[in-house]
Design a protein around this motif. Structure first.
Motif, mmCIF file in Angstrom:
data_model
loop_
_atom_site.group_PDB
_atom_site.id
_atom_site.type_symbol
_atom_site.label_atom_id
_atom_site.label_comp_id
_atom_site.label_asym_id
_atom_site.label_seq_id
_atom_site.Cartn_x
_atom_site.Cartn_y
_atom_site.Cartn_z
ATOM 1 N N UNK A 161 0.835 -1.197 0.000
ATOM 2 C CA UNK A 161 0.000 0.000 0.000
ATOM 3 C C UNK A 161 0.875 1.254 0.000
ATOM 4 N N UNK A 162 1.966 1.206 0.752
ATOM 5 C CA UNK A 162 2.881 2.349 0.800
ATOM 6 C C UNK A 162 3.782 2.440 -0.424
ATOM 7 N N UNK A 163 3.940 1.329 -1.134
ATOM 8 C CA UNK A 163 4.846 1.326 -2.271
ATOM 9 C C UNK A 163 6.297 1.156 -1.884
ATOM 10 N N UNK A 164 6.560 0.514 -0.738
ATOM 11 C CA UNK A 164 7.936 0.258 -0.302
ATOM 12 C C UNK A 164 8.548 -0.817 -1.190
ATOM 13 N N UNK A 214 6.227 8.348 -9.789
ATOM 14 C CA UNK A 214 4.920 8.163 -9.152
ATOM 15 C C UNK A 214 4.281 6.828 -9.527
ATOM 16 N N UNK A 215 3.643 6.219 -8.533
ATOM 17 C CA UNK A 215 2.972 4.944 -8.750
ATOM 18 C C UNK A 215 1.610 4.966 -8.063
ATOM 19 N N UNK A 216 0.859 3.901 -8.199
ATOM 20 C CA UNK A 216 -0.474 3.809 -7.601
ATOM 21 C C UNK A 216 -0.339 3.283 -6.174
ATOM 22 N N UNK A 217 0.146 4.145 -5.278
ATOM 23 C CA UNK A 217 0.332 3.729 -3.888
ATOM 24 C C UNK A 217 0.126 4.929 -2.973
ATOM 25 N N UNK A 218 0.058 4.658 -1.659
ATOM 26 C CA UNK A 218 -0.241 5.702 -0.689
ATOM 27 C C UNK A 218 0.869 6.735 -0.589
ATOM 28 N N UNK A 219 2.119 6.327 -0.718
ATOM 29 C CA UNK A 219 3.209 7.296 -0.595
ATOM 30 C C UNK A 219 3.159 8.314 -1.726
ATOM 31 N N UNK A 220 2.796 7.876 -2.931
ATOM 32 C CA UNK A 220 2.634 8.813 -4.047
ATOM 33 C C UNK A 220 1.519 9.808 -3.756
ATOM 34 N N UNK A 240 2.497 8.290 7.106
ATOM 35 C CA UNK A 240 3.093 7.056 6.599
ATOM 36 C C UNK A 240 3.613 6.190 7.745
ATOM 37 N N UNK A 241 4.192 6.833 8.756
ATOM 38 C CA UNK A 241 4.672 6.089 9.913
ATOM 39 C C UNK A 241 3.519 5.459 10.683
#
Length: 407
Positions: A161-164, A214-220, A240-241
Motif C-alpha cells: 500500500x505504501x509502495x515500499x 509516481x505509482x499507484x500507492x499511498x506514498x505517491x 506514513x509512519x
C-alpha cells in the motif's frame, strides 16, 4: 473502593501485569464500581496517574467530545503529557495526536484510500500475498505461526500500500517491531529512536522516489498532497509512519491471537468453522476482533475540569480508554466472555469511535477473511507444538510466538 480490593488489582502501568494474560477479572471489577479506577503512574502523566475507563458508554461519551478530551497531548500512554511545541514534541504531526478541525483535514486526504469500497478492490493482490505465504509454510514441518504468517501477511500488505520496494520491507517491519517493543516497556527514548529511523527513511528515500517515479500507492498520494499544500511535510511523513505501525501491529496481533484461540479452544474452532459455513467469514472476523481487541486502549487528556461517567476529572488528567474491557461490558454484550459469531450485538470498540475511529478497519478485516478462506480451501490443520508466548506490553494484546506443526 476498599484498600484491600485495590491492593489485589494489577498495576495497569506495569507491562508485567499483561505478561501472562489480559486482567479481565480486574476490568470486570472496575466496571462494577462507580466512577473510574485511578492508576498511579510516574511517566506520561501530569497529575500522578491516569483514569482507567472500562465501560462501553463512557468511552463513547468521551470520544464524542474531542473539545473536552483531547488527543493532542498524546494518544497512547506512556507517550502522553507531551508539549504542544513542534521543537519539543516529535509526534505533533501524527494524526492520532490531533483534534478537529486539523485532524479532519489531514484525515480526509488519507481516508479516501481506505473506504470499504476501495479496500474491496484490494482483494486480488492481498489474496496473492496470502497464497504465497501459505504455499511457503506448506513446505515446512513445524514453524512459528507469528513469524511465518502473522507478521508476514500484514507487513507485505502495508508495504505494498505504501509502495515500499520489496528489498526494504523487512527493514521497515523490524523498525516497527522495535518501536512497539520499546513502547510496551515504557522506554520512550528507544521508541522515539525507532520511529525517527523510519521517518528518516520516508523523508530521505521513499517520498523523493515517488516524486521521481509516481505509482499507484499511498506514498505517491501523500507526496503529491505535500506538494499541493494539502498536508504539511511533517503531517505526510507522520501519516506514513502511523500507517506502517497501526496497520502492521494490530493486524499481526489479530492474526496471531485468532490462531492461538483456534488451537487452544476446541469450541472456538468448531464455532469458527460452523460460523463461516452458516454466516460467512465477516461475522466470524468481527467476533475475533471484539474478543481479541488488538490495541487495548487509547488515551485522552481532559482540557478542563469536568464530570464524565459519574467521575470528577481535573484539567490535564489522563484517561485511558480500555476498549478491551468495554468490549466485554455485560450491559452491552450478552455472555461477553464467550466467542459467539451469531451474537446480535455487533458494535464493538475495537477500532475506537468518533473522529478517531481507525480508518484501516476494513483492511484488517479483509486480511483475516482472506486468510481464513485460503486456509479452508487447502484444508490446513495445525496443532500447538510448544507454549505460546505473549508480548510484554501495556498497550497491545500481543502474542510474540506461537509454535505449531501440522496436525
Amino acid at each position: 473502593m476498599s484498600t484491600t480490593a485495590q491492593a489485589l488489582l494489577p498495576d495497569l502501568a506495569d507491562p508485567a501485569s499483561f505478561q501472562d494474560a489480559v486482567p479481565f477479572g480486574a476490568f470486570d471489577y472496575m466496571r462494577s464500581q462507580p466512577g473510574f479506577y485511578w492508576q498511579d503512574a510516574s511517566i506520561g502523566v501530569a497529575n500522578g496517574g491516569f483514569w482507567a475507563v472500562t465501560r462501553f458508554q463512557d468511552i463513547l461519551d468521551i470520544e464524542a467530545r474531542p473539545d473536552l478530551f483531547s488527543s493532542v497531548p498524546g494518544a497512547a500512554w506512556p507517550g502522553t503529557n507531551l508539549p504542544a511545541d513542534p521543537q519539543l514534541n516529535p509526534t505533533i504531526d501524527l494524526l492520532m495526536h490531533m483534534d478537529p478541525p486539523r485532524h479532519s483535514s489531514v484525515r480526509r486526504v488519507a481516508a479516501k484510500a481506505f473506504g470499504p469500497r476501495v479496500v474491496k478492490n484490494f482483494d486480488p493482490w492481498v489474496r496473492e500475498i496470502v497464497v504465497e505465504t501459505l504455499d511457503r509454510i506448506g513446505t515446512l514441518t513445524s514453524f512459528d505461526y507469528i513469524t511465518e504468517v502473522a507478521q508476514v501477511v500484514p507487513a507485505l500488505v502495508i508495504a505494498q500500500i505504501q509502495g515500499v520496494p520489496r528489498e526494504q520491507r523487512q527493514w521497515i517491519v523490524d523498525r516497527t517491531l522495535d518501536a512497539f517493543a520499546a513502547q510496551g516497556t515504557g522506554d520512550l527514548a528507544q521508541t522515539a529512536e525507532a520511529i525517527e529511523k523510519t521517518m528518516a527513511y520516508y523523508r530521505e528515500e521513499l517520498i523523493p522516489l515517488k516524486l521521481r517515479e509516481p505509482q499507484d500507492d499511498m506514498t505517491t498520494v501523500i507526496a503529491h498532497a505535500i506538494e499541493r499544500g494539502d498536508v504539511t511535510i511533517g503531517e505526510g511523513h507522520s501519516f506514513l509512519n502511523l500507517l506502517q505501525g497501526a496497520g502492521f501491529e494490530t493486524t499481526h496481533t489479530l492474526i496471531g491471537q485468532s490462531m492461538r484461540m483456534l488451537l487452544e479452544d476446541p469450541e472456538v474452532a468448531e464455532r469458527t468453522v460452523r460460523g463461516i459455513d452458516e454466516l460467512g467469514p465477516d461475522k466470524v472476523v468481527d467476533e475475533f476482533l471484539r474478543i481479541i481487541t488488538p490495541a487495548m486502549f487509547m488515551s485522552r487528556t481532559a482540557s478542563e475540569d469536568t464530570v464524565v461517567g459519574g467521575q470528577e476529572v481535573r484539567k490535564n488528567d489522563l484517561l485511558n480508554l480500555y476498549f478491551i474491557a468495554a468490549n466485554r461490558d455485560e450491559t452491552v454484550f450478552d455472555r461477553p466472555d464467550e466467542f459467539d459469531p451469531w451474537r446480535t450485538e455487533t458494535a464493538s470498540l475495537t477500532f475506537g469511535s468518533g473522529t478517531h475511529r481507525c480508518i484501516g478497519n476494513a483492511l484488517a478485516k479483509l486480511e483475516l477473511r482472506i486468510l481464513f478462506e485460503e486456509m479452508s480451501k487447502r484444508g490446513f490443520s495445525l496443532r500447538l507444538d510448544g507454549e505460546p508466548q505473549r508480548g510484554r506490553s501495556v498497550f497491545i494484546n500481543q502474542i510474540r510466538s506461537l509454535p505449531v506443526a501440522w496436525a
